[in-house]
Design a protein around this motif. Structure first.
Motif, PDB file in Angstrom:
ATOM      1  N   ALA A  38       0.834  -1.209   0.000  1.00  0.00           N
ATOM      2  CA  ALA A  38       0.000   0.000   0.000  1.00  0.00           C
ATOM      3  C   ALA A  38       0.864   1.253   0.000  1.00  0.00           C
ATOM      4  CB  ALA A  38      -0.931  -0.008   1.206  1.00  0.00           C
ATOM      5  N   VAL A  39       1.935   1.232   0.754  1.00  0.00           N
ATOM      6  CA  VAL A  39       2.857   2.382   0.799  1.00  0.00           C
ATOM      7  C   VAL A  39       3.545   2.555  -0.548  1.00  0.00           C
ATOM      8  CG1 VAL A  39       4.974   3.270   1.854  1.00  0.00           C
ATOM      9  CG2 VAL A  39       3.206   2.225   3.299  1.00  0.00           C
ATOM     10  N   ARG A  40       4.017   1.443  -1.131  1.00  0.00           N
ATOM     11  CA  ARG A  40       4.735   1.517  -2.403  1.00  0.00           C
ATOM     12  C   ARG A  40       3.894   2.131  -3.505  1.00  0.00           C
ATOM     13  NH1 ARG A  40       6.433  -3.795  -1.298  1.00  0.00           N
ATOM     14  NH2 ARG A  40       4.946  -4.615  -2.827  1.00  0.00           N
ATOM     15  N   CYS A  41       2.624   1.770  -3.567  1.00  0.00           N
ATOM     16  CA  CYS A  41       1.791   2.242  -4.682  1.00  0.00           C
ATOM     17  C   CYS A  41       1.120   3.580  -4.388  1.00  0.00           C
ATOM     18  CB  CYS A  41       0.748   1.196  -5.057  1.00  0.00           C
ATOM     19  SG  CYS A  41      -0.634   1.038  -3.902  1.00  0.00           S
ATOM     20  N   GLY A  42       1.335   4.107  -3.181  1.00  0.00           N
ATOM     21  CA  GLY A  42       0.750   5.404  -2.842  1.00  0.00           C
ATOM     22  C   GLY A  42      -0.744   5.342  -2.601  1.00  0.00           C
ATOM     23  N   ALA A  43      -1.221   4.240  -2.042  1.00  0.00           N
ATOM     24  CA  ALA A  43      -2.655   4.077  -1.807  1.00  0.00           C
ATOM     25  C   ALA A  43      -3.139   5.008  -0.706  1.00  0.00           C
ATOM     26  CB  ALA A  43      -2.968   2.632  -1.437  1.00  0.00           C
ATOM     27  N   ALA A  44      -4.332   5.562  -0.914  1.00  0.00           N
ATOM     28  CA  ALA A  44      -4.979   6.351   0.131  1.00  0.00           C
ATOM     29  C   ALA A  44      -5.778   5.459   1.065  1.00  0.00           C
ATOM     30  CB  ALA A  44      -5.900   7.395  -0.494  1.00  0.00           C
ATOM     31  N   ALA A  45      -6.137   4.254   0.571  1.00  0.00           N
ATOM     32  CA  ALA A  45      -6.964   3.341   1.363  1.00  0.00           C
ATOM     33  C   ALA A  45      -6.702   1.914   0.915  1.00  0.00           C
ATOM     34  CB  ALA A  45      -8.445   3.679   1.204  1.00  0.00           C
ATOM     35  N   VAL A  46      -7.080   0.977   1.785  1.00  0.00           N
ATOM     36  CA  VAL A  46      -6.979  -0.453   1.482  1.00  0.00           C
ATOM     37  C   VAL A  46      -8.353  -1.084   1.682  1.00  0.00           C
ATOM     38  CG1 VAL A  46      -6.055  -2.675   2.259  1.00  0.00           C
ATOM     39  CG2 VAL A  46      -4.533  -0.695   2.049  1.00  0.00           C
TER      40      VAL A  46
END
Length: 422
Positions: A69-77
């Motif tokens: 999630a951090v690598r892809c720059g996600a705002a949410a999971v």
């Protein structure tokens, strides 16, 4: 455009990709590098690959999911359903890096996942609970007090894994010896209800604690920990008792402070109904709820996670819509040589299986959902769909499902069927 990491696989991940794209989000999927089945990644905007072997090291590994999630720059999971969706460590670690979790809070998931805490909460809130105990000494005393059968479960178990039904003294002694040896693990035991009817009540809860009913269903066939057939509306429980279960469900989720979508499960026996567990996640039967409410449950989860309030009467479950869903689980790893799903009026399939690649992880081949105007009609449609489909190369549970539908008396002989392809 906000980016979301969909931390699951198979059909539910493919469906989540579709929903998030319709909401204007950029969906990113995950895939284990050791998993040949990656069809759920095809329509996503990207994929984060996970090292490791097996579910525990890949799709259910909180550390690797958070790192993705951090690598892809996600705002949410969004976790879909399954063990990861109920792991309180996931929302806790996501919060620490500033990423939202689409589901209940870590505190609530922790209480819901722990069977001892969940049953204690249910009892405090006035829900009927079965005689139960935790730990070697208390479980031993419980068995002596109430007798057999007793069901033994890991306190933090998920999906029925590790569950044992103790019917004989020999089984009880063997299980108690295991509990005594394995003092590092926590075990929970309760009276086992013979021939009990399992009923799941799914609800949505907003930030103000307003509860909306998303429908109920009853299990028609359970093998081990897998629900192979579920039906709605519930017909094997008296209407008054079912209404009490709805009220109990609302009281439990609000009393626990649960927000978002959850399912409260009960077991119904000759003496009434008893609380079993609460699952704070998208239900496996989410499409059945959607058929009766006309609401996309994943989109609803996103709304609730964002703090949206439920307008009175906005969501209602139309219980005149009959649903029956069969789940064709694979019996083990192998290669699917053929997967032909029979077209059948009123039936939709939920499947994301790549027949050109082997299966190395447990999988649901497909979910077969029929909707219509009566239990017999939808049962007949599912039976014809299951018997008319062709699945070869791996073991699966089509025969068990077909036999259950035929022997239940739900399907009149005049509806006919095809030869089962296995």
């Amino acid at each position: 455009m906000r980016r979301v990491l969909i931390a699951n696989r198979g059909a539910v991940a493919a469906r989540a990709v579709e929903t998030f794209r319709s909401l204007g989000w950029s969906p990113i999927t995950v895939a284990a590098m050791s998993d040949p089945q990656q069809l759920h990644t095809v329509d996503a905007d990207g994929c984060e690959y996970l090292d490791g072997e097996g579910l525990a090291e890949t799709y259910d590994h909180v550390g690797r999911i958070v790192a993705a999630a951090v690598r892809c720059g996600a705002a949410a999971v969004h976790p879909g359903y399954g063990a990861l969706a109920e792991d309180p460590e996931l929302p806790e670690r996501l919060a620490a890096v500033g990423i939202d979790f689409i589901g209940p809070s870590a505190q609530v998931l922790s209480a819901a996942r722990d069977k001892e805490h969940a049953v204690a909460a249910a009892g405090r809130l006035g829900l009927p609970v079965l005689p139960h105990a935790t730990g070697y000494e208390d479980i031993t005393a419980l068995v002596k007090e109430i007798g057999l059968p007793v069901i033994l479960k890991p306190v933090n178990g998920c999906g029925g894994l590790g569950v044992r039904i103790l019917r004989t003294e020999a089984q009880a002694q063997e299980a108690l010896a295991l509990v005594a040896r394995d003092r590092g693990a926590r075990w929970y035991a309760e009276r086992y209800v013979e021939r009990g009817q399992v009923v799941g009540v799914t609800v949505a809860v907003d930030a103000a604690g307003t509860v909306a009913a998303l429908g109920e269903r009853e299990s028609l066939l359970v093998e081990g920990s897998m629900k192979l057939l579920e039906a709605s509306p519930v017909e094997r429980v008296a209407p008054g008792l079912l209404e009490r279960m709805r009220a109990d469900s609302a009281r439990l989720v609000t009393g626990m402070g649960l927000r978002n979508v959850a399912t409260v499960e009960f077991i119904v026996g000759p003496a009434g109904h008893y609380f079993l567990e609460v699952n704070g996640r998208l239900p496996l039967a989410y499409r059945m709820c959607e058929a009766q409410t006309g609401t996309d449950l994943i989109a609803l989860q996103v709304e609730l996670a964002g703090g949206a309030l439920l307008a009175p009467g906005r969501i209602t479950a139309d219980r005149s819509v009959h649903c029956l869903e069969a789940r064709l689980f694979l019996g083990g790893p192998g290669r699917v040589e053929r997967l032909d799903l029979a077209p059948e009026a009123g039936v939709t399939y939920n499947c994301a299986l790549d027949v050109t690649r082997p299966v190395v992880l447990d999988n649901i081949v497909t979910q077969v959902l029929a909707t219509g105007g009566g239990r017999g009609r939808v049962a007949g449609a599912v039976l014809r769909a299951v018997e008319g489909s062709r699945i070869t190369g791996v073991t699966h549970c089509s025969e068990e499902i077909a036999a259950c539908l035929r022997e239940s008396g739900l399907v009149p002989d005049r509806l006919g069927s095809h030869a089962l392809g296995v």
